[in-house]
Design a protein around this motif. Structure first.
Motif, PDB file in Angstrom:
ATOM      1  N   PRO A 638       0.824  -1.225   0.000  1.00 10.13           N
ATOM      2  CA  PRO A 638       0.000   0.000   0.000  1.00 10.13           C
ATOM      3  C   PRO A 638       0.853   1.269   0.000  1.00 10.13           C
ATOM      4  N   THR A 639       2.095   1.184   0.519  1.00  7.72           N
ATOM      5  CA  THR A 639       2.961   2.359   0.566  1.00  7.72           C
ATOM      6  C   THR A 639       3.652   2.538  -0.775  1.00  7.72           C
ATOM      7  N   PRO A 640       3.500   3.725  -1.406  1.00  5.09           N
ATOM      8  CA  PRO A 640       4.148   3.933  -2.705  1.00  5.09           C
ATOM      9  C   PRO A 640       5.676   3.825  -2.588  1.00  5.09           C
ATOM     10  N   LEU A 641       6.268   3.321  -3.622  1.00  6.25           N
ATOM     11  CA  LEU A 641       7.724   3.179  -3.675  1.00  6.25           C
ATOM     12  C   LEU A 641       8.313   4.452  -4.273  1.00  6.25           C
ATOM     13  N   PRO A 642       9.177   5.157  -3.538  1.00  8.36           N
ATOM     14  CA  PRO A 642       9.775   6.375  -4.105  1.00  8.36           C
ATOM     15  C   PRO A 642      10.828   6.032  -5.154  1.00  8.36           C
ATOM     16  N   VAL A 643      10.685   6.595  -6.338  1.00 15.34           N
ATOM     17  CA  VAL A 643      11.637   6.355  -7.425  1.00 15.34           C
ATOM     18  C   VAL A 643      11.968   7.685  -8.093  1.00 15.34           C
ATOM     19  N   ALA A 644      13.121   7.716  -8.781  1.00 14.77           N
ATOM     20  CA  ALA A 644      13.576   8.956  -9.413  1.00 14.77           C
ATOM     21  C   ALA A 644      12.682   9.352 -10.581  1.00 14.77           C
ATOM     22  N   SER A 645      12.137   8.363 -11.306  1.00 18.25           N
ATOM     23  CA  SER A 645      11.329   8.664 -12.488  1.00 18.25           C
ATOM     24  C   SER A 645      10.074   7.798 -12.494  1.00 18.25           C
ATOM     25  N   PRO A 646       9.037   8.213 -11.779  1.00 18.67           N
ATOM     26  CA  PRO A 646       7.805   7.412 -11.737  1.00 18.67           C
ATOM     27  C   PRO A 646       7.191   7.196 -13.122  1.00 18.67           C
ATOM     28  N   GLU A 647       7.306   8.202 -13.999  1.00 20.26           N
ATOM     29  CA  GLU A 647       6.715   8.068 -15.332  1.00 20.26           C
ATOM     30  C   GLU A 647       7.400   6.961 -16.123  1.00 20.26           C
ATOM     31  N   LEU A 648       8.737   6.936 -16.120  1.00 25.90           N
ATOM     32  CA  LEU A 648       9.462   5.903 -16.861  1.00 25.90           C
ATOM     33  C   LEU A 648       9.174   4.518 -16.287  1.00 25.90           C
ATOM     34  N   VAL A 649       9.223   4.406 -14.952  1.00 24.05           N
ATOM     35  CA  VAL A 649       8.983   3.108 -14.321  1.00 24.05           C
ATOM     36  C   VAL A 649       7.547   2.649 -14.566  1.00 24.05           C
ATOM     37  N   GLY A 650       6.603   3.583 -14.462  1.00 24.80           N
ATOM     38  CA  GLY A 650       5.204   3.230 -14.702  1.00 24.80           C
ATOM     39  C   GLY A 650       4.975   2.741 -16.118  1.00 24.80           C
ATOM     40  N   ARG A 651       5.662   3.377 -17.070  1.00 20.94           N
ATOM     41  CA  ARG A 651       5.536   2.954 -18.464  1.00 20.94           C
ATOM     42  C   ARG A 651       6.115   1.549 -18.655  1.00 20.94           C
ATOM     43  N   TYR A 652       7.230   1.273 -18.009  1.00 21.47           N
ATOM     44  CA  TYR A 652       7.846  -0.055 -18.101  1.00 21.47           C
ATOM     45  C   TYR A 652       6.911  -1.118 -17.512  1.00 21.47           C
ATOM     46  N   LEU A 653       6.349  -0.817 -16.345  1.00 17.71           N
ATOM     47  CA  LEU A 653       5.440  -1.769 -15.700  1.00 17.71           C
ATOM     48  C   LEU A 653       4.206  -2.016 -16.553  1.00 17.71           C
ATOM     49  N   ALA A 654       3.713  -0.964 -17.207  1.00 20.65           N
ATOM     50  CA  ALA A 654       2.541  -1.123 -18.071  1.00 20.65           C
ATOM     51  C   ALA A 654       2.855  -2.058 -19.234  1.00 20.65           C
TER      52      ALA A 654
END
Length: 737
Positions: A638-654
């Motif tokens: 439930p706790t968001p993971l802090p990352v340097a580039s949420p957009e890039l990581v989110g795109r990879y996960l998608a």
């Protein structure tokens, strides 16, 4: 063949041109083989298909795989390199009487002899400049210049004005013209002429151009991002309006701009040359795991000249582990851990941006007794003439009797180069060994030497006589004294025909002094280390440059020398432009994507700042994301993971069909790796004792308060270098200028 949906789309491409953006390890060779077999299955005659590979080894590998996968007895299309294509085309144009017959220069010494003649002709009115111009490295740089003129299809004057070829190279454009005349007069041609000569006549004769067209329906080119202007224009001549061109490559792996390649070749230049094209991605890598795929995506994200494409790790890939370490100790620990797991050292590759950065790592492996092999045997530490000479200086300090050894004196008098012919230095060394005195002013031995050459050699002899008095100094101090006394940095930069070569030689000095400092006062141990006999071991770690590793992969990759100013490479004299930074970043991207199972990035620490590229990979984020992906029940976070580039990581996960709660990480204070400003900050006054000069300093070293002598030192590559030592008013005016 089991192909992915992306690979099948490429294989089944219909009519028209196509661009295939293939990430590292995406199976592009398999896809290209399948494409050729598909075309043959569609009834396309093999003679109407041309496959172009970047080099001979790639061509042979492709031919073998194509033959193995084709049906028995199936006729196969032509697979060529650009040079072999140019050779065949040159032969045809010669038979037609369009080109005069010429013999190909296949040996390096033949080209060197011709360039020596061209250089002498270009410097006919400047005899004093000939000796330096005929140096082997400068002739090598001239050969590169001549090839680049033909690769870029520009005038020599235009190319010389655009690029920085270092000092004492103003004769290059004239030498090119003389070399062309010599080639024509003697009926010779270089490898660059295999493309240059046919292209010149084809572009100058529309009828001739039409004569070579119409023979092809399909052209497939591998490593398209690395082709130069001449190759692209020749390809356009052969393809004409009818052949469909499929370019396969990765603009993110364009690392040969110095020899005419451009990342835009895969991007805008393709459509400008051939017209509209269908774009296909090969985004899935079969080489490494999610952590490295994410790190590679982060590493290249800051580049503007790049495709909008992410690299995705395939299911079942190795779970690649990433780590960052400091110094030789981290390197040795990684290799020892690898061996404890039962793995072999020949499964590992140690990569560096330039050979000078391999020196401390070679020495660390030597001290630890770990075997290694070098992609170039002439880059062993103890085989470099400059290293041999520096070891010789240290030996002389401990053994004054070496002053009577002509061979030893010849080595020390000739390194770094005094710009004097070897035969003359040899004769001088014999005389000095016998007499132990510098020759009289009018001695025939000194006749013909220019005043600055006499001064250089005399100062060097004085240094050799002085060194035994400093036998108690630690090796690092002795080396610094030698380097400053012979003005090694200035000489090496002047001797190098290319700026980057001079800077690499200067970096080698820094590395050796740093290594000597690690051994404290044990001069003999340091000399023994430098002179230790060692040979390539097939069972050892491979050491190579990133350029030499292109297209290859290893289970374990160790990337050394990742310090700011080393990788990316820049200096006070060679600032980092946005264009060069992007090329350096692509080189780093190529380096890290060679790994399959583990990647260790090593920086030197101490006075060296870690490279900005390390932070750009966000490697710790990539590790944490991979760990979460490997666990079942992704909703348990439930706790968001802090990352340097949420957009890039989110795109990879998608792309994976997964999701994780993410948030933007707060940047760490002082986390920027940008170089400091080079502003001058000081005030003038009798009380001045210290001031800041960028990353350097101005300080009083001697003299009374009314007339001090001050010196400027500038920190570069981790060591303070002496810039000048003189009176304050003159110095400050120079700094301001």
């Amino acid at each position: 063949m089991q192909l992915t949906a992306e690979q099948r789309a490429v294989v089944e491409h219909g009519g028209g041109h196509a661009r295939v953006a293939a990430v590292a390890g995406s199976g592009k060779t398999t896809t290209m083989v399948a494409r050729v077999l598909h075309l043959l299955g569609q009834g396309v005659p093999p003679s109407r298909i041309l496959v172009l590979m970047f080099n001979r080894s790639a061509r042979e590998d492709f031919q073998a795989r194509l033959a193995a996968m084709a049906p028995p007895g199936q006729p196969l299309p032509d697979v060529r390199t650009f040079h072999s294509l140019g050779h065949r085309l040159t032969g045809s144009l010669t038979r037609w009487g369009v080109l005069a017959p010429r013999e190909l220069l296949t040996a390096d010494w033949q080209l060197e002899r011709l360039l020596r003649q061209a250089t002498l002709a270009a410097l006919a009115d400047e005899p004093e400049a000939r000796e330096a111009a005929l140096d082997g490295e400068r002739l090598e740089a001239l050969a590169h210049f001549c090839s680049l003129v033909k690769a870029e299809m520009v005038s020599p004057a235009e190319l010389f004005a655009r690029l920085d070829f270092g000092e004492q190279t103003d004769h290059f454009p004239a030498a090119f013209v003389h070399a062309e005349r010599l080639l024509a007069d003697q009926g010779l041609m270089s490898y660059a002429d295999l493309l240059y000569r046919p292209l010149e006549v084809l572009e100058g004769d529309a009828g001739l151009s039409r004569r070579v067209q119409g023979f092809l329906d399909h052209v497939i080119i591998d490593e398209y991002q690395d082709i130069n202007v001449a190759q692209q224009r020749l390809l356009a001549q052969l393809a004409g309006r009818d052949a469909a061109v499929m370019a396969v490559g990765d603009a993110n792996q364009c690392i040969y701009e110095w020899r005419g390649a451009h990342p835009d070749t895969m991007l805008e230049r393709f459509t400008a040359t051939f017209g509209e094209a269908r774009d296909y991605p090969l985004s899935t890598t079969f080489r490494h795991g999610h952590a490295l795929a994410l790190a590679a995506n982060h590493a290249i994200a800051a580049n503007r000249r790049r495709p909008d494409q992410l690299c995705l790790a395939a299911p079942g890939n190795p779970a690649t582990r990433l780590a960052v370490g400091q110094g030789g100790r981290a390197l040795l620990e990684a290799l020892e851990a690898w061996q404890r797991e039962g793995r072999r050292l020949d499964e590992a590759c140690l990569m560096v941006r330039s050979w000078a950065l391999s020196v401390p790592l070679q020495l660390a492996l030597l001290k630890a007794g770990l075997p290694f092999r070098l992609a170039r045997e002439d880059r062993f530490v103890f085989r470099l003439p400059l290293v041999q000479a520096l070891a010789g200086y240290l030996m002389l300090a401990r053994a004054p009797g070496l002053l009577q050894d002509p061979g030893h004196l010849q080595l020390l008098l000739s390194q770094p180069t005094p710009f004097v012919a070897r035969e003359r230095i040899q004769a001088l060394a014999v005389r000095l060994a016998e007499s132990q005195r510098w020759p009289e002013r009018h001695d025939p031995l000194l006749e013909g030497l220019k005043p600055h050459q006499r001064r250089t050699l005399k100062r060097r002899w004085a240094l050799l006589c002085e060194l035994p008095r400093h036998s108690g100094w630690p090796p690092a101090r002795l080396l610094e004294h030698v380097v400053e006394s012979v003005e090694a940095e200035k000489v090496l930069k002047r001797a190098a025909a290319r700026r980057d070569k001079g800077e690499e030689d200067v970096r080698l000095l820094d590395v050796l002094i740093e290594q000597a400092a690690e051994l404290g006062s044990d001069t003999e141990a340091f000399v023994e280390l430098l002179r230790r006999p060692v040979a390539n071991r097939d069972d050892g770690v491979l050491i190579t440059t990133v350029h030499g590793a292109k297209g290859l992969e290893w289970p374990l990759v160790l990337l050394g020398g990742t310090n700011e100013e080393d990788f990316p490479h820049y200096s006070r004299d060679n600032p980092l432009t946005p264009r060069r930074l992007e090329e350096e970043r692509r080189l780093f991207y190529v380096a890290i994507t060679r790994a399959r199972e583990r990647l260790l990035i090593v920086h030197d620490g101490g006075d060296h700042r870690p490279s900005r590229f390390i932070a750009e990979t966000a490697w710790q984020d990539c590790q944490r994301i991979t760990e979460r992906l490997s666990r079942e029940g992704e909703g348990d976070y439930p706790t968001p993971l802090p990352v340097a580039s949420p957009e890039l990581v989110g795109r990879y996960l998608a792309m994976l069909g997964r999701s994780l709660p993410l948030t933007a990480a707060t940047p760490e204070p002082g986390g920027s790796a940008e170089p400091p400003p080079a502003d001058v900050e000081f005030s003038v006054g009798r009380r001045l004792r210290h001031a800041v000069f960028g990353e350097g300093e101005i300080a009083v070293v001697e003299g009374d308060p009314d007339n001090p002598v001050i010196e400027v030192r500038f920190r570069q590559a981790g060591r303070r270098r002496l810039i000048a030592r003189r009176a304050p008013i003159e110095l400050l005016e120079g700094v301001q200028a």
